[in-house]
Design a protein around this motif. Structure first.
Motif, short mmCIF file in Angstrom:
data_model
loop_
_atom_site.label_atom_id
_atom_site.label_comp_id
_atom_site.label_asym_id
_atom_site.label_seq_id
_atom_site.Cartn_x
_atom_site.Cartn_y
_atom_site.Cartn_z
N ASP A 39 31.94 -21.53 16.35
CA ASP A 39 30.76 -20.74 16.01
C ASP A 39 29.78 -21.67 15.31
O ASP A 39 29.79 -21.81 14.09
N PRO A 40 28.90 -22.34 16.07
CA PRO A 40 28.05 -23.38 15.48
C PRO A 40 26.88 -22.82 14.69
O PRO A 40 26.37 -21.73 14.97
N VAL A 41 26.44 -23.57 13.71
CA VAL A 41 25.22 -23.28 12.97
C VAL A 41 24.51 -24.61 12.74
O VAL A 41 25.16 -25.64 12.51
N THR A 42 23.19 -24.60 12.82
CA THR A 42 22.42 -25.84 12.69
C THR A 42 21.44 -25.72 11.52
O THR A 42 21.22 -24.64 10.98
N GLU A 43 20.84 -26.86 11.19
CA GLU A 43 19.80 -26.85 10.16
C GLU A 43 18.61 -26.01 10.61
O GLU A 43 17.91 -25.41 9.79
N ALA A 44 18.39 -25.92 11.91
CA ALA A 44 17.30 -25.09 12.43
C ALA A 44 17.54 -23.62 12.10
O ALA A 44 16.60 -22.90 11.72
N ASP A 45 18.78 -23.14 12.27
CA ASP A 45 19.12 -21.75 11.91
C ASP A 45 18.75 -21.49 10.45
O ASP A 45 18.10 -20.49 10.12
N LYS A 46 19.22 -22.38 9.59
CA LYS A 46 19.07 -22.17 8.15
C LYS A 46 17.61 -22.24 7.72
O LYS A 46 17.12 -21.40 6.96
N GLN A 47 16.90 -23.26 8.20
CA GLN A 47 15.51 -23.41 7.79
C GLN A 47 14.64 -22.29 8.33
O GLN A 47 13.71 -21.82 7.66
N ALA A 48 14.91 -21.84 9.55
CA ALA A 48 14.10 -20.77 10.13
C ALA A 48 14.29 -19.47 9.36
O ALA A 48 13.31 -18.77 9.07
N GLU A 49 15.54 -19.13 9.04
CA GLU A 49 15.75 -17.89 8.28
C GLU A 49 15.12 -17.99 6.90
O GLU A 49 14.52 -17.02 6.40
N ALA A 50 15.22 -19.15 6.26
CA ALA A 50 14.60 -19.33 4.95
C ALA A 50 13.09 -19.14 5.03
O ALA A 50 12.48 -18.51 4.15
N ALA A 51 12.47 -19.65 6.08
CA ALA A 51 11.02 -19.50 6.24
C ALA A 51 10.63 -18.04 6.45
O ALA A 51 9.63 -17.56 5.89
N ILE A 52 11.41 -17.33 7.26
CA ILE A 52 11.14 -15.91 7.49
C ILE A 52 11.27 -15.13 6.18
O ILE A 52 10.42 -14.29 5.84
N ARG A 53 12.32 -15.40 5.44
CA ARG A 53 12.54 -14.69 4.18
C ARG A 53 11.40 -14.95 3.19
O ARG A 53 10.99 -14.04 2.45
N ARG A 54 10.88 -16.16 3.18
CA ARG A 54 9.77 -16.46 2.26
C ARG A 54 8.55 -15.61 2.59
O ARG A 54 7.89 -15.06 1.69
N LEU A 55 8.22 -15.49 3.87
CA LEU A 55 7.07 -14.69 4.26
C LEU A 55 7.27 -13.21 3.92
O LEU A 55 6.33 -12.55 3.47
N ILE A 56 8.48 -12.70 4.14
CA ILE A 56 8.75 -11.30 3.80
C ILE A 56 8.58 -11.07 2.30
O ILE A 56 7.96 -10.10 1.86
N ALA A 57 9.13 -11.98 1.50
CA ALA A 57 9.04 -11.84 0.05
C ALA A 57 7.60 -11.89 -0.43
O ALA A 57 7.23 -11.18 -1.39
N GLU A 58 6.77 -12.71 0.21
CA GLU A 58 5.37 -12.80 -0.18
C GLU A 58 4.59 -11.55 0.21
O GLU A 58 3.77 -11.06 -0.57
N ARG A 59 4.84 -11.03 1.41
CA ARG A 59 4.04 -9.92 1.92
C ARG A 59 4.57 -8.56 1.47
O ARG A 59 3.80 -7.67 1.14
N TYR A 60 5.89 -8.41 1.49
CA TYR A 60 6.50 -7.12 1.17
C TYR A 60 7.67 -7.34 0.21
O TYR A 60 8.84 -7.26 0.59
N PRO A 61 7.37 -7.59 -1.06
CA PRO A 61 8.43 -7.93 -2.02
C PRO A 61 9.43 -6.80 -2.27
O PRO A 61 10.53 -7.06 -2.77
N ASP A 62 9.08 -5.56 -1.90
CA ASP A 62 10.00 -4.44 -2.11
C ASP A 62 10.91 -4.20 -0.91
O ASP A 62 11.77 -3.33 -0.95
N HIS A 63 10.73 -4.95 0.17
CA HIS A 63 11.56 -4.78 1.36
C HIS A 63 12.89 -5.51 1.21
O HIS A 63 12.97 -6.55 0.55
N GLY A 64 13.93 -4.98 1.85
CA GLY A 64 15.22 -5.65 1.90
C GLY A 64 15.31 -6.58 3.09
O GLY A 64 14.49 -6.53 4.01
N VAL A 65 16.33 -7.43 3.08
CA VAL A 65 16.57 -8.37 4.17
C VAL A 65 18.07 -8.47 4.42
O VAL A 65 18.86 -8.56 3.47
N ILE A 66 18.45 -8.45 5.68
CA ILE A 66 19.82 -8.77 6.10
C ILE A 66 19.71 -9.89 7.14
O ILE A 66 19.05 -9.72 8.17
N GLY A 67 20.30 -11.04 6.86
CA GLY A 67 20.21 -12.16 7.78
C GLY A 67 21.56 -12.77 8.06
O GLY A 67 22.47 -12.71 7.22
N GLU A 68 21.69 -13.39 9.22
CA GLU A 68 22.97 -13.98 9.59
C GLU A 68 23.35 -15.13 8.67
O GLU A 68 24.51 -15.30 8.31
#
Length: 261
Positions: A39-68
């Protein structure tokens, strides 16, 4: 396009900014599967999810997140984003453009907005309250499933039959035998093809919420349906049946239900 649909597309484009430079590069990977299998995971997986989470936190700080990759943050919030930064990491590390970024917004415990994005092909499939469409460059094309009256006419898919247990494998063999054509190894891209009217049915097992949440709003907005192998709303069971023509459900379920125990 609604506010949340537009934001999901924005998130997909931010993920593409991160993942594309890694694709077909010499990126390495870790195996997080252990005894359960590769079950592989790459730096691309990790960095992409981190980038998405940052945008969500900036735009909608009251929203929840579930990520792989980074787990759950306020999963009981009224609005929860469900993320798989690279669905199909095996395809990603193999240089195959069948991996996707999956983004869903869950409201009242139900996915209402979904995005399946394949940035190498410049494709974003989006579905929600305003309908289903394919974005490619500056063009928008409405998505619609195609009619398929019988399994004998159907093009079907599953990612890897080896994932099935014995009962599930027997069910898939029957389903495949009843269909016109089966394609393997497409990961979530197969669901996009159902919404686009190019394929008719996908049956899979062992899926996590981030694997299936995004596809539900897209396929349903395009006219199809997504259920579990008992014909009910998809749940933690992880067995998914997605169809373009809803008439296929009554034909597929008798083959799948014996394995859904």
């Amino acid at each position: 396009m609604t506010e949340y649909e537009a934001f999901a597309v924005e998130l997909a484009r931010e993920a593409a900014r991160v993942t594309l430079p890694f694709f077909r590069s010499d990126i390495g990977h870790e195996d997080k599967g252990g005894a359960a299998g590769f079950d592989p995971v790459t730096e691309a997986d990790k960095q992409a999810e981190a980038a998405i989470r940052r945008l969500i936190a900036e735009r909608y700080p009251d929203h929840g997140v579930i990520g792989e990759e980074y787990g759950a943050d306020r999963p009981d919030a009224e609005q929860v984003w469900v993320l798989d930064p690279i669905d199909g990491t095996r395809a990603f590390i193999s240089g195959l453009p069948l991996w996707t970024t999956l983004i869903a917004l869950r409201q009242e415990n139900r996915p209402t907005v979904g995005v399946i994005a394949q940035p190498y092909l410049d494709e974003i499939f989006v579905g929600g309250p305003s309908g289903a469409r394919l974005l490619r460059g500056r063009a928008e094309t409405p998505l619609a499933v195609r009619p398929c009256q019988t399994l004998a006419e159907a093009v079907i898919s599953t990612t890897d039959p080896d994932i099935f247990d014995a009962a599930e494998g027997a069910a898939w063999t029957q389903l495949r035998g009843a269909a016109r054509l089966a394609r393997l190894g497409c990961d979530a891209y197969a669901y996009a093809m159902v919404a686009a009217g190019r394929m008719d049915l996908v049956a899979e097992t062992s899926l996590k919420p981030w694997d299936w949440s995004a596809l539900v709003p897209i396929i349903e907005a395009a006219g199809g349906r997504v259920v579990n192998w008992r014909g009910a709303t998809p749940d933690a069971d992880g067995r998914i049946l997605a169809v373009g023509d809803p008439r296929l459900i009554a034909q597929a379920l008798p083959l799948l239900e014996p394995a859904a125990v």
